[in-house]
Design a protein around this motif. Sequence first.
Motif, short mmCIF file in Angstrom:
data_model
loop_
_atom_site.label_atom_id
_atom_site.label_comp_id
_atom_site.label_asym_id
_atom_site.label_seq_id
_atom_site.Cartn_x
_atom_site.Cartn_y
_atom_site.Cartn_z
N TRP A 133 0.81 -1.22 0.00
CA TRP A 133 0.00 0.00 0.00
C TRP A 133 0.85 1.27 0.00
O TRP A 133 0.34 2.37 0.14
N GLY A 134 2.17 1.12 -0.15
CA GLY A 134 3.07 2.27 -0.14
C GLY A 134 3.71 2.53 1.20
O GLY A 134 4.49 3.48 1.33
N GLY A 135 3.41 1.72 2.20
CA GLY A 135 3.98 1.97 3.53
C GLY A 135 5.41 1.52 3.65
O GLY A 135 6.19 2.10 4.40
N THR A 136 5.81 0.50 2.91
CA THR A 136 7.19 0.03 2.94
C THR A 136 8.03 0.80 1.93
O THR A 136 9.17 1.16 2.20
N ASP A 137 7.48 1.03 0.77
CA ASP A 137 8.11 1.83 -0.27
C ASP A 137 6.99 2.62 -0.95
O ASP A 137 6.04 2.03 -1.47
N PRO A 138 7.04 3.95 -0.93
CA PRO A 138 5.94 4.75 -1.49
C PRO A 138 5.69 4.48 -2.97
O PRO A 138 4.62 4.79 -3.48
N LYS A 139 6.68 3.91 -3.65
CA LYS A 139 6.50 3.63 -5.08
C LYS A 139 5.79 2.30 -5.33
O LYS A 139 5.48 1.97 -6.47
N VAL A 140 5.61 1.53 -4.27
CA VAL A 140 5.00 0.19 -4.42
C VAL A 140 3.65 0.22 -3.72
O VAL A 140 3.57 0.13 -2.49
N ASN A 141 2.60 0.34 -4.50
CA ASN A 141 1.28 0.55 -3.91
C ASN A 141 0.20 0.13 -4.90
O ASN A 141 -0.03 0.79 -5.90
N TRP A 142 -0.43 -1.01 -4.62
CA TRP A 142 -1.58 -1.37 -5.45
C TRP A 142 -2.86 -1.44 -4.62
O TRP A 142 -3.88 -1.93 -5.08
N VAL A 143 -2.82 -0.91 -3.38
CA VAL A 143 -4.02 -0.83 -2.55
C VAL A 143 -4.74 0.49 -2.77
O VAL A 143 -5.95 0.52 -3.00
N THR A 144 -4.01 1.59 -2.70
CA THR A 144 -4.64 2.91 -2.83
C THR A 144 -5.37 3.08 -4.16
O THR A 144 -6.52 3.53 -4.18
N PRO A 145 -4.76 2.70 -5.31
CA PRO A 145 -5.51 2.80 -6.57
C PRO A 145 -6.76 1.92 -6.59
O PRO A 145 -7.78 2.30 -7.18
#
Length: 449
Positions: A133-145
């Motif tokens: 969700w971007g919590g570990t790396d802000p560039k890695v996030n497929w939850v927010t979209p």
Amino acid sequence: MALRPARPSRLARRPRAAVPSAAVALIGLLAAACGATEATAAGPAGTTAVTTPAAGPARTPPPEPRAVRGAAADAGRPAAGSGALPHARATGPTPDTPSATPSKPGKTPTPVASTGPGEGVVDVLAPPGYVEWGGTDPKVNWVTPFQAKTGCKVNLRTYDPAATAAGARPLDPGSFDVVAAPPEVAGKLVDEGGVAPLNTSLISAYHDIPKQLRRLQTRKGDAYGVPYLWGINEALYDSSKEGPKTAAALYGGTGKVMLKDSPLTIADAALVLKRRGAGIEDPFQLTPSQLDDAIGLLSRGRSDERVYWRDPIEVVQGLASGSVRLAQGTPYHRDVLSLAGRSVEAAGGPVTGWADMWMVSSSAAHPSCAYEWLDWTGSTKVQKEAAEWVGLAPANKEACTGRAGRICSDYASFEDVYFASRPSKNCGGGDKECAPYGQWVERWKRLVG
């Protein structure tokens, strides 16, 4: 009958990344792969509710997210998919606490005919690293979209698949809507009615996934899972020295070897016996006598020359230091070592593999959002991101682009791969009597001590 999708072509001869010092590079990769994590208190059913970490400077991902992030995610899966979980990553979606008492479905689950408007929430259960969700790396996030597109808020929890598969920490079907499950857990959930058969017409990318993977979790023509990521197990060795021809070398000779600490590692020994002419059809479905033979092969030699690993970093350290002559690992391990300038190859022969599935609870409180999640995680975009992050091959073949394309080259075909299934008394639906998974667990515990 074993599905025989992958003997992946051996890793393509790719140029190695230039490093000023192999030792320094390797230490850097190991440090990144073992990056700090924060664990919250485990829930009563063995799951972990996740919380948002304090804001901090964004971490710049290393040149190969696969090599680094694969370690944390791989450690969260039972080998063949397996091994003990690392500390759960602190995460962002809303935490939720599962029920301590598993609920049982009231009737045989059936596929939904259609979905209606989203309920606004979806309860997601997954091994650490499988949902970002971007919590570990802000560039890695497929939850927010996903939340923005569907209006379904993600309540994420992590769990220990190894404990769940063995029955020590059963999952309550009423406490989740969707779960990412390795074969041992998936088979248990299907057999116990904890997950429902799927209406695959509601999942737009389902038929972009190869049939060999789609049929791994089916019963009487019904599909119970949408394949997410998949991998294989290999016998790895230092190619600067004379290497073995096949994985049989793991079970003979002198010098330390590393094996995955998972009951399903028994299947790798059974596959060696199959190649030697034993009447084994599926290495994951063994009769009691075949199980005895596989354990006998695993027990050969001195016990102090067998090292059982749980954290993938142990494999990298063992091969890099030369403290082991062979290690059971994956293409991810080869790539990590290659980036550090180490020559590691895989022995030939058929291999075992596994595929992780997204499944819908038979007691899902939010079925419409659950199908939205399955549709989302089966898409090209999400599977590409997940493959790059975790370091496993995407099930959706359309996701093999960019860095994920490099990963896919490690898993070029399904030829000579025996995919894992949960060992069952009826041999996975055959007419013989096999040793159920509980016996595999017991024999493995006695072997490992």
